[in-house]
Design an enzyme around this catalytic site. Structure first.
Site, PDB file in Angstrom:
ATOM      1  N   SER A  56      -5.647   0.436   1.090  1.00 37.39           N
ATOM      2  CA  SER A  56      -6.061   0.993   2.388  1.00 37.39           C
ATOM      3  C   SER A  56      -7.042   2.139   2.181  1.00 37.39           C
ATOM      4  O   SER A  56      -7.982   2.304   2.963  1.00 37.39           O
ATOM      5  CB  SER A  56      -4.840   1.503   3.155  1.00 37.39           C
ATOM      6  OG  SER A  56      -3.984   0.436   3.465  1.00 37.39           O
ATOM      7  N   HIS A  85      -1.971  -6.650   1.988  1.00 36.81           N
ATOM      8  CA  HIS A  85      -0.669  -6.553   2.659  1.00 36.81           C
ATOM      9  C   HIS A  85      -0.306  -7.886   3.324  1.00 36.81           C
ATOM     10  O   HIS A  85       0.834  -8.342   3.258  1.00 36.81           O
ATOM     11  CB  HIS A  85      -0.713  -5.499   3.776  1.00 36.81           C
ATOM     12  CG  HIS A  85      -0.939  -4.095   3.332  1.00 36.81           C
ATOM     13  ND1 HIS A  85      -1.956  -3.318   3.836  1.00 36.81           N
ATOM     14  CD2 HIS A  85      -0.276  -3.313   2.442  1.00 36.81           C
ATOM     15  CE1 HIS A  85      -1.909  -2.113   3.291  1.00 36.81           C
ATOM     16  NE2 HIS A  85      -0.899  -2.084   2.428  1.00 36.81           N
ATOM     17  N   ARG A 138       0.068  -4.422  -7.505  1.00 40.24           N
ATOM     18  CA  ARG A 138      -1.307  -4.838  -7.818  1.00 40.24           C
ATOM     19  C   ARG A 138      -1.610  -4.727  -9.300  1.00 40.24           C
ATOM     20  O   ARG A 138      -2.226  -5.588  -9.883  1.00 40.24           O
ATOM     21  CB  ARG A 138      -2.307  -3.973  -7.041  1.00 40.24           C
ATOM     22  CG  ARG A 138      -2.343  -4.271  -5.566  1.00 40.24           C
ATOM     23  CD  ARG A 138      -3.021  -3.178  -4.816  1.00 40.24           C
ATOM     24  NE  ARG A 138      -2.292  -1.937  -4.973  1.00 40.24           N
ATOM     25  CZ  ARG A 138      -2.575  -0.808  -4.345  1.00 40.24           C
ATOM     26  NH1 ARG A 138      -3.603  -0.736  -3.537  1.00 40.24           N
ATOM     27  NH2 ARG A 138      -1.839   0.271  -4.526  1.00 40.24           N
ATOM     28  N   LYS A 163      -1.103   9.229   1.450  1.00 34.46           N
ATOM     29  CA  LYS A 163      -1.299   9.621   0.054  1.00 34.46           C
ATOM     30  C   LYS A 163      -2.069  10.938   0.029  1.00 34.46           C
ATOM     31  O   LYS A 163      -3.050  11.105   0.742  1.00 34.46           O
ATOM     32  CB  LYS A 163      -2.048   8.538  -0.705  1.00 34.46           C
ATOM     33  CG  LYS A 163      -1.321   7.199  -0.722  1.00 34.46           C
ATOM     34  CD  LYS A 163      -0.553   6.946  -2.009  1.00 34.46           C
ATOM     35  CE  LYS A 163       0.592   5.954  -1.858  1.00 34.46           C
ATOM     36  NZ  LYS A 163       0.236   4.645  -1.395  1.00 34.46           N
TER      37      LYS A 163
HETATM   38  O1  PNS Z   1       2.123   1.801   1.656  1.00 37.75           O
HETATM   39  P1  PNS Z   1       2.774   2.893   0.858  1.00 37.75           P
HETATM   40  O2  PNS Z   1       2.204   4.241   1.272  1.00 37.75           O
HETATM   41  O3  PNS Z   1       2.727   2.665  -0.625  1.00 37.75           O
HETATM   42  O4  PNS Z   1       4.330   2.870   1.277  1.00 37.75           O
HETATM   43  C1  PNS Z   1       5.225   3.792   0.708  1.00 37.75           C
HETATM   44  C2  PNS Z   1       6.528   3.811   1.529  1.00 37.75           C
HETATM   45  C3  PNS Z   1       6.233   4.162   2.977  1.00 37.75           C
HETATM   46  C4  PNS Z   1       7.177   2.452   1.464  1.00 37.75           C
HETATM   47  C5  PNS Z   1       7.460   4.868   0.879  1.00 37.75           C
HETATM   48  O5  PNS Z   1       6.803   6.089   0.803  1.00 37.75           O
HETATM   49  C6  PNS Z   1       8.750   5.057   1.657  1.00 37.75           C
HETATM   50  O6  PNS Z   1       9.656   4.279   1.487  1.00 37.75           O
HETATM   51  N1  PNS Z   1       8.809   6.127   2.493  1.00 37.75           N
HETATM   52  C7  PNS Z   1       9.971   6.432   3.305  1.00 37.75           C
HETATM   53  C8  PNS Z   1      10.768   7.600   2.685  1.00 37.75           C
HETATM   54  C9  PNS Z   1      11.635   7.075   1.559  1.00 37.75           C
HETATM   55  O7  PNS Z   1      12.609   6.377   1.780  1.00 37.75           O
HETATM   56  N2  PNS Z   1      11.233   7.365   0.293  1.00 37.75           N
HETATM   57  C10 PNS Z   1      11.873   6.801  -0.892  1.00 37.75           C
HETATM   58  C11 PNS Z   1      12.812   7.688  -1.586  1.00 37.75           C
HETATM   59  S1  PNS Z   1      12.043   9.199  -2.095  1.00 37.75           S
END
Ligand code: PNS
Length: 178
Positions: free
Chosen positions: A145, A28, A107, A52
């Site tokens: 993570s 990150h 990645r 997750k």
């Molecule tokens: O580090 P991550 O878990 O891959 O991040 C994912 C994240 C938090 C960026 C994504 O889940 C997100 O944008 N969540 C907020 C809700 C949202 O806007 N979802 C996208 C449309 S379904």
């Protein structure tokens, strides 16, 4: 790149680097460092997130924000980077801030479908926000993570995965659970 995309990229001055950051890793931090090189204003957005698998993050939202700020400072990435928690839709958060770019790290193929779906959804509902992908540096391509948490839970060596201050938080968290 089409002319329209080029024009849109010209206008992006404030980008959001979103994630769950449970906890922040060197991967990150690499993406944030590289985003900083390319854009004048960065907000790192820490999602309340269900984590997750829907089990919930290991660290609370407040903890994840605190750990991220500590790591950015420890790695010299900059006090000028804003770190904020958010709940709800990312595009709403971006609109509230006036940010018009979203930076995600990629990645491997395993990330591609998820990121493509998110980018397509986000652009469908917020065409003014451009999703920009940063390819992971090879030394971080295996890093996540969840892998970090698993290694921490077994007392493994975290030194190449997260900064020492993050490792200390993990050690404390998993010592509490033991
Ligand atoms: O580090 P991550 O878990 O891959 O991040 C994912 C994240 C938090 C960026 C994504 O889940 C997100 O944008 N969540 C907020 C809700 C949202 O806007 N979802 C996208 C449309 S379904």
């Amino acid at each position: 790149m089409s002319k329209d995309t080029a024009n849109q990229l010209d206008r992006i001055s404030h980008v959001v680097v979103p994630g769950t950051f449970d906890p922040v890793t060197y991967g990150h931090l690499d993406v944030i460092r590289r985003a900083k090189r390319a854009f004048p204003r960065i907000t790192v957005a820490v999602a309340a997130s269900k984590g997750k698998g829907g089990t919930g993050p290991a660290f609370s939202l407040d903890e994840r924000v605190t750990i991220l700020k500590e790591a950015l400072e420890a790695e010299g990435i900059g006090p000028d980077i804003d770190v904020q928690p958010f709940e709800g839709l990312l595009i709403d958060f971006c609109h509230d801030l006036g940010a018009t770019g979203l930076i995600k790290g990629l990645r491997a193929m395993m990330d591609f479908e998820f990121e493509l779906q998110q980018a397509n959804l986000n652009s469908r509902f917020a065409p003014d926000i451009e999703s920009i992908v940063v390819m992971s540096s090879p030394e971080h391509s295996y890093l996540s993570s969840s892998v970090v948490r698993e290694i921490a839970s077994f007392g493994g060596d975290l030194s190449r995965l997260v900064p020492p201050c993050v490792a200390a938080h993990l050690e404390k968290k998993y010592a509490q659970r033991a």
